[in-house]
Design a protein around this motif. Structure first.
Motif, PDB file in Angstrom:
ATOM      1  N   ARG A  29      -3.698  73.226  -7.050  1.00  0.00           N
ATOM      2  CA  ARG A  29      -3.063  72.934  -5.765  1.00  0.00           C
ATOM      3  C   ARG A  29      -1.606  73.367  -5.684  1.00  0.00           C
ATOM      4  O   ARG A  29      -0.937  73.056  -4.710  1.00  0.00           O
ATOM      5  CB  ARG A  29      -3.189  71.445  -5.485  1.00  0.00           C
ATOM      6  N   ILE A  30      -1.123  74.063  -6.705  1.00  0.00           N
ATOM      7  CA  ILE A  30       0.250  74.556  -6.717  1.00  0.00           C
ATOM      8  C   ILE A  30       0.222  76.056  -6.911  1.00  0.00           C
ATOM      9  O   ILE A  30      -0.403  76.553  -7.840  1.00  0.00           O
ATOM     10  CB  ILE A  30       1.075  73.904  -7.848  1.00  0.00           C
ATOM     11  N   SER A  31       0.899  76.771  -6.026  1.00  0.00           N
ATOM     12  CA  SER A  31       1.069  78.206  -6.187  1.00  0.00           C
ATOM     13  C   SER A  31       2.509  78.432  -6.638  1.00  0.00           C
ATOM     14  O   SER A  31       3.442  78.084  -5.924  1.00  0.00           O
ATOM     15  CB  SER A  31       0.816  78.919  -4.852  1.00  0.00           C
ATOM     16  N   ALA A  32       2.670  78.976  -7.840  1.00  0.00           N
ATOM     17  CA  ALA A  32       4.011  79.159  -8.392  1.00  0.00           C
ATOM     18  C   ALA A  32       4.115  80.520  -9.062  1.00  0.00           C
ATOM     19  O   ALA A  32       3.268  80.885  -9.872  1.00  0.00           O
ATOM     20  CB  ALA A  32       4.324  78.051  -9.384  1.00  0.00           C
ATOM     21  N   VAL A  33       5.166  81.253  -8.693  1.00  0.00           N
ATOM     22  CA  VAL A  33       5.411  82.581  -9.244  1.00  0.00           C
ATOM     23  C   VAL A  33       6.825  82.601  -9.811  1.00  0.00           C
ATOM     24  O   VAL A  33       7.773  82.171  -9.159  1.00  0.00           O
ATOM     25  CB  VAL A  33       5.285  83.663  -8.144  1.00  0.00           C
ATOM     26  N   GLY A  34       6.956  83.096 -11.028  1.00  0.00           N
ATOM     27  CA  GLY A  34       8.274  83.219 -11.639  1.00  0.00           C
ATOM     28  C   GLY A  34       8.375  82.420 -12.919  1.00  0.00           C
ATOM     29  O   GLY A  34       7.461  81.680 -13.295  1.00  0.00           O
ATOM     30  N   GLU A  35       9.512  82.575 -13.573  1.00  0.00           N
ATOM     31  CA  GLU A  35       9.732  81.908 -14.853  1.00  0.00           C
ATOM     32  C   GLU A  35       9.911  80.398 -14.695  1.00  0.00           C
ATOM     33  O   GLU A  35       9.550  79.631 -15.562  1.00  0.00           O
ATOM     34  CB  GLU A  35      10.961  82.490 -15.546  1.00  0.00           C
ATOM     35  N   ARG A  36      10.507  79.989 -13.588  1.00  0.00           N
ATOM     36  CA  ARG A  36      10.749  78.561 -13.357  1.00  0.00           C
ATOM     37  C   ARG A  36       9.707  78.039 -12.374  1.00  0.00           C
ATOM     38  O   ARG A  36       9.983  77.790 -11.223  1.00  0.00           O
ATOM     39  CB  ARG A  36      12.173  78.352 -12.850  1.00  0.00           C
ATOM     40  N   ASP A  37       8.500  77.854 -12.877  1.00  0.00           N
ATOM     41  CA  ASP A  37       7.386  77.473 -12.012  1.00  0.00           C
ATOM     42  C   ASP A  37       6.914  76.049 -12.269  1.00  0.00           C
ATOM     43  O   ASP A  37       5.785  75.702 -11.976  1.00  0.00           O
ATOM     44  CB  ASP A  37       6.220  78.448 -12.181  1.00  0.00           C
ATOM     45  N   ASP A  38       7.794  75.231 -12.809  1.00  0.00           N
ATOM     46  CA  ASP A  38       7.431  73.850 -13.130  1.00  0.00           C
ATOM     47  C   ASP A  38       8.577  72.916 -12.714  1.00  0.00           C
ATOM     48  O   ASP A  38       9.668  72.992 -13.254  1.00  0.00           O
ATOM     49  CB  ASP A  38       7.175  73.728 -14.626  1.00  0.00           C
ATOM     50  N   LEU A  39       8.307  72.059 -11.752  1.00  0.00           N
ATOM     51  CA  LEU A  39       9.329  71.127 -11.249  1.00  0.00           C
ATOM     52  C   LEU A  39       9.141  69.724 -11.819  1.00  0.00           C
ATOM     53  O   LEU A  39       9.756  68.778 -11.339  1.00  0.00           O
ATOM     54  CB  LEU A  39       9.293  71.064  -9.724  1.00  0.00           C
ATOM     55  N   SER A  40       8.315  69.576 -12.832  1.00  0.00           N
ATOM     56  CA  SER A  40       7.997  68.243 -13.342  1.00  0.00           C
ATOM     57  C   SER A  40       9.236  67.469 -13.781  1.00  0.00           C
ATOM     58  O   SER A  40       9.261  66.246 -13.670  1.00  0.00           O
ATOM     59  CB  SER A  40       6.968  68.313 -14.467  1.00  0.00           C
ATOM     60  N   ALA A  41      10.264  68.137 -14.273  1.00  0.00           N
ATOM     61  CA  ALA A  41      11.482  67.447 -14.696  1.00  0.00           C
ATOM     62  C   ALA A  41      12.256  66.859 -13.513  1.00  0.00           C
ATOM     63  O   ALA A  41      13.084  65.973 -13.703  1.00  0.00           O
ATOM     64  CB  ALA A  41      12.375  68.400 -15.478  1.00  0.00           C
ATOM     65  N   LEU A  42      11.985  67.325 -12.305  1.00  0.00           N
ATOM     66  CA  LEU A  42      12.696  66.857 -11.119  1.00  0.00           C
ATOM     67  C   LEU A  42      11.908  65.821 -10.322  1.00  0.00           C
ATOM     68  O   LEU A  42      12.420  65.274  -9.338  1.00  0.00           O
ATOM     69  CB  LEU A  42      13.035  68.040 -10.217  1.00  0.00           C
ATOM     70  N   LEU A  43      10.664  65.598 -10.703  1.00  0.00           N
ATOM     71  CA  LEU A  43       9.785  64.714  -9.931  1.00  0.00           C
ATOM     72  C   LEU A  43       9.323  63.529 -10.749  1.00  0.00           C
ATOM     73  O   LEU A  43       9.178  63.648 -11.952  1.00  0.00           O
ATOM     74  CB  LEU A  43       8.574  65.531  -9.440  1.00  0.00           C
ATOM     75  N   PRO A  44       9.060  62.392 -10.143  1.00  0.00           N
ATOM     76  CA  PRO A  44       9.170  62.114  -8.709  1.00  0.00           C
ATOM     77  C   PRO A  44      10.624  61.977  -8.285  1.00  0.00           C
ATOM     78  O   PRO A  44      11.516  61.787  -9.102  1.00  0.00           O
ATOM     79  CB  PRO A  44       8.423  60.795  -8.539  1.00  0.00           C
ATOM     80  N   LEU A  45      10.827  62.075  -6.990  1.00  0.00           N
ATOM     81  CA  LEU A  45      12.159  61.893  -6.423  1.00  0.00           C
ATOM     82  C   LEU A  45      12.452  60.402  -6.308  1.00  0.00           C
ATOM     83  O   LEU A  45      11.576  59.623  -5.985  1.00  0.00           O
ATOM     84  CB  LEU A  45      12.238  62.541  -5.035  1.00  0.00           C
ATOM     85  N   ASP A  46      13.658  60.014  -6.561  1.00  0.00           N
ATOM     86  CA  ASP A  46      14.024  58.598  -6.439  1.00  0.00           C
ATOM     87  C   ASP A  46      15.011  58.381  -5.320  1.00  0.00           C
ATOM     88  O   ASP A  46      15.718  59.197  -4.923  1.00  0.00           O
ATOM     89  CB  ASP A  46      14.615  58.088  -7.749  1.00  0.00           C
TER      90      ASP A  46
END
Length: 138
Positions: free
Chosen positions: A121-138
């Motif tokens: 369910r995620i389309s990601a292109v590029g070297e930085r294709d993982d936002l897990s360190a930023l989520l969840p938002l608080d």
């Protein structure tokens, strides 16, 4: 362009809270149920404001021009330091695209990046294709 107009921030906050409340009852469910969650009954404008406000929070949490996060049809933001887009091609080297329900599940912590990625369910292109360190938002 900003994800949300300044005068709409309080509306966005209320919309994200409404989405969160609808999602809270599903937190203890198995991954398959959480991955399928999409609250019925929330008006389209509530969804739009929740997406815009949550992207505003992401943009403030990780400012920069290096990664474009797109949640169509409502907004897109550029975040994280790194190479900017080519002046002839306005798309940055790293692009992440998500549907609104996927994005809001991640932003609210109902699902994880790994779960959504594994479900395709995620389309990601590029070297930085993982936002897990930023989520969840608080």
């Amino acid at each position: 362009m900003a994800a949300i107009r300044e005068q709409d921030i309080s509306k966005g906050m209320a919309a994200l809270d409404a989405w969160r409340k609808a999602a809270d009852v599903h937190r203890g469910e198995p991954p398959e149920a959480r991955l399928a969650f999409s609250p019925d009954g929330l008006p389209r404008n509530t969804w739009a404001m929740a997406v815009r406000y949550s992207l505003y929070l992401l943009e403030n949490k990780a400012p920069g021009p290096g990664v474009e996060v797109r949640v169509a049809p409502w907004s897109a933001v550029k975040i994280l330091d790194g190479p900017e887009s080519d002046p002839h091609n306005l798309t940055p080297p790293d692009v992440i695209e998500l549907d609104p329900d996927v994005w809001l599940r991640l932003a609210c912590g109902l699902t994880t990046w790994a779960e959504e990625k594994e479900a395709g369910r995620i389309s990601a292109v590029g070297e930085r294709d993982d936002l897990s360190a930023l989520l969840p938002l608080d």
